[in-house]
Design a protein around this motif. Structure first.
Motif, PDB file in Angstrom:
ATOM      1  N   ARG A 113      36.421   9.704  31.429  1.00  0.00           N
ATOM      2  CA  ARG A 113      37.360  10.599  30.756  1.00  0.00           C
ATOM      3  C   ARG A 113      38.765  10.130  31.114  1.00  0.00           C
ATOM      4  NH1 ARG A 113      34.008  15.056  33.515  1.00  0.00           N
ATOM      5  NH2 ARG A 113      35.590  14.732  35.079  1.00  0.00           N
ATOM      6  N   VAL A 114      39.591   9.891  30.105  1.00  0.00           N
ATOM      7  CA  VAL A 114      40.959   9.420  30.322  1.00  0.00           C
ATOM      8  C   VAL A 114      41.917  10.504  29.840  1.00  0.00           C
ATOM      9  CG1 VAL A 114      42.673   7.654  29.778  1.00  0.00           C
ATOM     10  CG2 VAL A 114      40.258   7.020  30.007  1.00  0.00           C
ATOM     11  N   LYS A 115      42.886  10.830  30.689  1.00  0.00           N
ATOM     12  CA  LYS A 115      43.895  11.825  30.319  1.00  0.00           C
ATOM     13  C   LYS A 115      45.260  11.296  30.709  1.00  0.00           C
ATOM     14  CE  LYS A 115      40.939  15.793  30.741  1.00  0.00           C
ATOM     15  NZ  LYS A 115      40.774  17.150  31.131  1.00  0.00           N
ATOM     16  N   LYS A 116      46.242  11.569  29.852  1.00  0.00           N
ATOM     17  CA  LYS A 116      47.633  11.220  30.141  1.00  0.00           C
ATOM     18  C   LYS A 116      48.433  12.510  30.180  1.00  0.00           C
ATOM     19  CE  LYS A 116      47.359   6.703  28.007  1.00  0.00           C
ATOM     20  NZ  LYS A 116      47.873   5.811  26.977  1.00  0.00           N
ATOM     21  N   LEU A 131      33.832  17.664  39.497  1.00  0.00           N
ATOM     22  CA  LEU A 131      33.295  16.340  39.767  1.00  0.00           C
ATOM     23  C   LEU A 131      31.845  16.466  40.204  1.00  0.00           C
ATOM     24  CD1 LEU A 131      36.267  14.749  41.770  1.00  0.00           C
ATOM     25  CD2 LEU A 131      35.711  14.413  39.354  1.00  0.00           C
ATOM     26  N   HIS A 132      31.039  15.504  39.800  1.00  0.00           N
ATOM     27  CA  HIS A 132      29.635  15.429  40.218  1.00  0.00           C
ATOM     28  C   HIS A 132      29.523  14.405  41.346  1.00  0.00           C
ATOM     29  CE1 HIS A 132      29.448  16.929  36.048  1.00  0.00           C
ATOM     30  NE2 HIS A 132      28.436  17.645  36.510  1.00  0.00           N
ATOM     31  N   PRO A 133      28.493  14.493  42.159  1.00  0.00           N
ATOM     32  CA  PRO A 133      28.320  13.479  43.203  1.00  0.00           C
ATOM     33  C   PRO A 133      28.347  12.076  42.588  1.00  0.00           C
ATOM     34  CG  PRO A 133      26.748  15.250  43.516  1.00  0.00           C
ATOM     35  CD  PRO A 133      27.415  15.494  42.185  1.00  0.00           C
ATOM     36  N   GLY A 134      29.131  11.199  43.178  1.00  0.00           N
ATOM     37  CA  GLY A 134      29.260   9.826  42.678  1.00  0.00           C
ATOM     38  C   GLY A 134      30.445   9.609  41.755  1.00  0.00           C
ATOM     39  N   ASP A 135      31.057  10.679  41.245  1.00  0.00           N
ATOM     40  CA  ASP A 135      32.231  10.529  40.390  1.00  0.00           C
ATOM     41  C   ASP A 135      33.409  10.003  41.203  1.00  0.00           C
ATOM     42  OD1 ASP A 135      30.715  11.596  38.367  1.00  0.00           O
ATOM     43  OD2 ASP A 135      31.873  13.449  38.167  1.00  0.00           O
ATOM     44  N   SER A 136      34.264   9.243  40.553  1.00  0.00           N
ATOM     45  CA  SER A 136      35.478   8.738  41.192  1.00  0.00           C
ATOM     46  C   SER A 136      36.647   8.881  40.220  1.00  0.00           C
ATOM     47  CB  SER A 136      35.303   7.283  41.622  1.00  0.00           C
ATOM     48  OG  SER A 136      35.044   6.469  40.496  1.00  0.00           O
ATOM     49  N   ILE A 137      37.853   8.666  40.735  1.00  0.00           N
ATOM     50  CA  ILE A 137      39.069   8.855  39.939  1.00  0.00           C
ATOM     51  C   ILE A 137      39.998   7.666  40.148  1.00  0.00           C
ATOM     52  CG2 ILE A 137      41.084  10.320  39.525  1.00  0.00           C
ATOM     53  CD1 ILE A 137      39.498  12.616  40.844  1.00  0.00           C
TER      54      ILE A 137
END
Length: 159
Positions: A86-89, A122-128
Motif C-alpha cells: 500500500r503506497v500513500k503520499k 499491521l499484520h505480523p511480518g508487515d514492514s514500512i
C-alpha cells in the motif's frame, strides 16, 4: 515509595517494548535541499495490531518560517497477500512558531516538534518504508537539524 518506583519502571519498559521503530536522521542545518530525502526502513513487525506513527523534527533558532511542510511517501509492505503493498503520499505541516512569533516545541538549543502522523493496522511480518523531504517553496531550507520517525504498537487487533 518502592511501589511507585516499580510502577514507573514497568510503565517505561512497557512503552519501550511497544516501540517497533524509533530513528532520527540528521539534515544539513545550513540548508536542507528540496531534492534530499530521508529514507526510513521499519523492519517487519513480529506482533500484529494497531500502530501509531509520529514524525519528529528538531529546529534551531535559524529556522526562518512559522511552519515547516513535509512531504511523506509511505509504503506498507504486507506479507498477508491481501494487499502486498500500500503506497500513500501525504503532506504534513508542523508549527515551529506560534502566531505571536514564540517558538513552539521543547528543548533549549534545538526545539523538538513531534506530531502524530498515521494510525494503521499491521499484520505480523508487515514492514514500512518511508521517504521524507521538505515541501517548502524554497529549494533550500536552513535551521532543520534532524527528522525522525517513531512507530509504536498501541494494541492488538481483534480478528
Amino acid at each position: 515509595m518502592v511501589a511507585v518506583a516499580f510502577l514507573a519502571t514497568a510503565t517505561f519498559v512497557s512503552c519501550y517494548q511497544n516501540t517497533a521503530f524509533y530513528r532520527y536522521f540528521p539534515v544539513n542545518i545550513e540548508g536542507w535541499e528540496k531534492a534530499d530525502f530521508l529514507e526510513y526502513s521499519v523492519p517487519s513487525v513480529s506482533l500484529g495490531g494497531y500502530y501509531v506513527e509520529e514524525i519528529g523534527v528538531r529546529t534551531s533558532r535559524d529556522y526562518p518560517y512559522r511552519q515547516l511542510s513535509l512531504a511523506i511517501q509511505q509504503k506498507v509492505i504486507s506479507t498477508t497477500g491481501e494487499q502486498p503493498m500500500r503506497v500513500k503520499k501525504d503532506t504534513i505541516v508542523i508549527d515551529v512558531y506560534d502566531e505571536e512569533g514564540r517558538v513552539e516545541g521543547r528543548g533549549v538549543n534545538l526545539k523538538q516538534h513531534t506530531i502524530p502522523f498515521k494510525s494503521l493496522r499491521l499484520h505480523p511480518g508487515d514492514s514500512i518504508m518511508m521517504r521524507i523531504s521538505h515541501n517548502m517553496q524554497r529549494l533550500s531550507v536552513k535551521g532543520v537539524s534532524d527528522v525522525g520517525v517513531k512507530v509504536t504498537r498501541q494494541y492488538a487487533a481483534e480478528n
